[in-house]
Design a protein around this motif. Structure first.
Motif, PDB file in Angstrom:
ATOM      1  N   ASP A  12       0.866  -1.181   0.000  1.00 15.40           N
ATOM      2  CA  ASP A  12       0.000   0.000   0.000  1.00 15.40           C
ATOM      3  C   ASP A  12       0.902   1.230   0.000  1.00 15.40           C
ATOM      4  OD1 ASP A  12      -3.103   0.730   0.721  1.00 15.40           O
ATOM      5  OD2 ASP A  12      -1.706   2.229   1.487  1.00 15.40           O
ATOM      6  N   ASP A  13       0.490   2.291  -0.677  1.00 15.29           N
ATOM      7  CA  ASP A  13       1.363   3.459  -0.787  1.00 15.29           C
ATOM      8  C   ASP A  13       1.269   4.409   0.398  1.00 15.29           C
ATOM      9  OD1 ASP A  13      -1.193   4.153  -1.555  1.00 15.29           O
ATOM     10  OD2 ASP A  13      -0.561   5.584  -3.078  1.00 15.29           O
ATOM     11  N   HIS A  14       0.509   4.045   1.432  1.00 11.82           N
ATOM     12  CA  HIS A  14       0.423   4.868   2.636  1.00 11.82           C
ATOM     13  C   HIS A  14       1.039   4.116   3.819  1.00 11.82           C
ATOM     14  CE1 HIS A  14      -2.819   6.635   0.108  1.00 11.82           C
ATOM     15  NE2 HIS A  14      -2.320   7.748   0.608  1.00 11.82           N
ATOM     16  N   SER A  15       2.159   4.638   4.333  1.00 16.54           N
ATOM     17  CA  SER A  15       2.875   3.943   5.404  1.00 16.54           C
ATOM     18  C   SER A  15       2.047   3.830   6.678  1.00 16.54           C
ATOM     19  CB  SER A  15       4.199   4.650   5.697  1.00 16.54           C
ATOM     20  OG  SER A  15       3.977   5.987   6.099  1.00 16.54           O
ATOM     21  N   ARG A  18      -0.284   0.932   6.313  1.00  8.29           N
ATOM     22  CA  ARG A  18       0.444  -0.337   6.448  1.00  8.29           C
ATOM     23  C   ARG A  18       0.734  -0.645   7.914  1.00  8.29           C
ATOM     24  NH1 ARG A  18       3.788   1.897   2.430  1.00  8.29           N
ATOM     25  NH2 ARG A  18       5.591   1.866   3.844  1.00  8.29           N
ATOM     26  N   GLU A  34       6.868  -5.362   3.245  1.00  5.74           N
ATOM     27  CA  GLU A  34       5.973  -4.257   2.921  1.00  5.74           C
ATOM     28  C   GLU A  34       6.476  -3.581   1.646  1.00  5.74           C
ATOM     29  OE1 GLU A  34       5.129  -1.532   6.130  1.00  5.74           O
ATOM     30  OE2 GLU A  34       5.620  -3.070   7.630  1.00  5.74           O
ATOM     31  N   TYR A  36       5.392  -0.110  -1.335  1.00  4.81           N
ATOM     32  CA  TYR A  36       4.602   1.112  -1.488  1.00  4.81           C
ATOM     33  C   TYR A  36       4.276   1.455  -2.943  1.00  4.81           C
ATOM     34  CZ  TYR A  36       9.321   2.730  -2.394  1.00  4.81           C
ATOM     35  OH  TYR A  36      10.587   2.844  -2.899  1.00  4.81           O
ATOM     36  N   ASP A  37       4.907   0.769  -3.914  1.00  5.09           N
ATOM     37  CA  ASP A  37       4.582   1.015  -5.316  1.00  5.09           C
ATOM     38  C   ASP A  37       4.788  -0.282  -6.104  1.00  5.09           C
ATOM     39  OD1 ASP A  37       7.330   0.740  -5.592  1.00  5.09           O
ATOM     40  OD2 ASP A  37       7.677   2.790  -6.283  1.00  5.09           O
ATOM     41  N   SER A  40       8.575  -1.730  -5.947  1.00  2.00           N
ATOM     42  CA  SER A  40       8.952  -2.285  -4.641  1.00  2.00           C
ATOM     43  C   SER A  40       8.096  -3.500  -4.298  1.00  2.00           C
ATOM     44  CB  SER A  40       8.832  -1.223  -3.545  1.00  2.00           C
ATOM     45  OG  SER A  40       7.495  -0.794  -3.367  1.00  2.00           O
ATOM     46  N   ASP A  56      -2.964  -3.320  -2.482  1.00  2.00           N
ATOM     47  CA  ASP A  56      -3.780  -2.169  -2.852  1.00  2.00           C
ATOM     48  C   ASP A  56      -4.001  -2.174  -4.366  1.00  2.00           C
ATOM     49  OD1 ASP A  56      -5.188   0.185  -2.731  1.00  2.00           O
ATOM     50  OD2 ASP A  56      -3.444   1.466  -2.446  1.00  2.00           O
ATOM     51  N   LEU A  59      -1.977   1.508  -7.225  1.00  2.00           N
ATOM     52  CA  LEU A  59      -0.605   1.757  -6.795  1.00  2.00           C
ATOM     53  C   LEU A  59       0.126   2.622  -7.814  1.00  2.00           C
ATOM     54  CD1 LEU A  59       0.686  -1.753  -5.654  1.00  2.00           C
ATOM     55  CD2 LEU A  59       0.333   0.225  -4.187  1.00  2.00           C
TER      56      LEU A  59
END
Length: 223
Positions: A12-15, A18, A34, A36-37, A40, A56, A59
């Motif tokens: 997910d792109d929101h830390s 996560r 984990e 974020y895009d 990754s 998610d 992304l």
């Protein structure tokens, strides 16, 4: 942590999301990575080979094809390297096109971010055991879409029966954007023969241009 745990990667792109989700998951679930895009995520998934990826749908990422979600692109790039991994889509969106798009890309389920930690945990464990998981509303989207797909496949088969084997080969290459000369080289025929086949294909399918042909083939998932 439970003795036998389900290994999960959270994408997910929101830390903050996560971190919150990680804290809320059941003790029987071990978060092993984990991301974020798209880039990754592919690295995390292929590196950890988890049991389940909480993914998610929307992304950010480089090179994501137009009309494709970042989540679907992660599955496209990573799935072959981790055949035992199952993907569970997790999104704020409950739009039919988002749900159907990631299920067609290979997700085993789809839940919304409004779900509780307990609900997400149950969904992860169910997907890890081989089940598919959807809320009732989202399940309706999937049933409607794949019920329609059966009819579309039958219709496409009937339409393809109008074309010879060679015409079908030419049709697919032209619909993918190949130039006449490229089709000729690929099939070891002359450019003039390609032109004749394309004319026949358009006539038999009642289409007026190669652009319509591309749209026709895309709609029937023939590419």
């Amino acid at each position: 942590m439970a003795e036998t745990s389900v290994r999960v990667v959270i994408v997910d792109d929101h830390s903050i999301f996560r971190s919150g989700l990680k804290a809320d998951l059941d003790a029987s679930i071990e978060v092993v990575g984990e991301a974020y895009d798209v880039e990754s995520a592919v690295l995390a998934v292929t590196g950890a080979a988890p049991d389940v990826v909480l993914l998610d749908v929307h992304l950010p990422g480089v090179g994501v094809p137009a009309g494709t979600s970042g989540g679907a692109e992660v599955m496209r790039r990573a799935a072959a390297s981790v055949p035992g991994t199952r993907f569970l889509a997790l999104s704020v969106s409950d739009k039919a096109e988002d749900v159907v798009g990631v299920i067609r890309a290979g997700a085993r389920g789809y839940i919304t971010k409004g779900s509780s930690g307990a609900d997400v945990s149950r969904a992860v464990l169910a997907v890890a055991s081989g089940d598919a998981v959807f809320s009732p509303k989202l399940a309706g989207f999937v049933l409607d879409a794949f019920g329609a797909a059966v009819g579309e496949t039958a219709a496409a088969s009937d339409e393809l029966d109008r074309l010879s084997a060679r015409e079908q080969e030419v049709m697919r290459l032209i619909a993918r954007g190949y130039a006449y000369k490229e089709v000729a080289a690929a099939l070891f025929i002359s450019t003039k023969t390609v032109e004749s086949h394309v004319s026949a294909v358009l006539r038999k399918l009642q289409l007026s241009s190669r652009h319509e042909l591309t749209a026709w083939a895309n709609a029937r998932r023939l590419l």
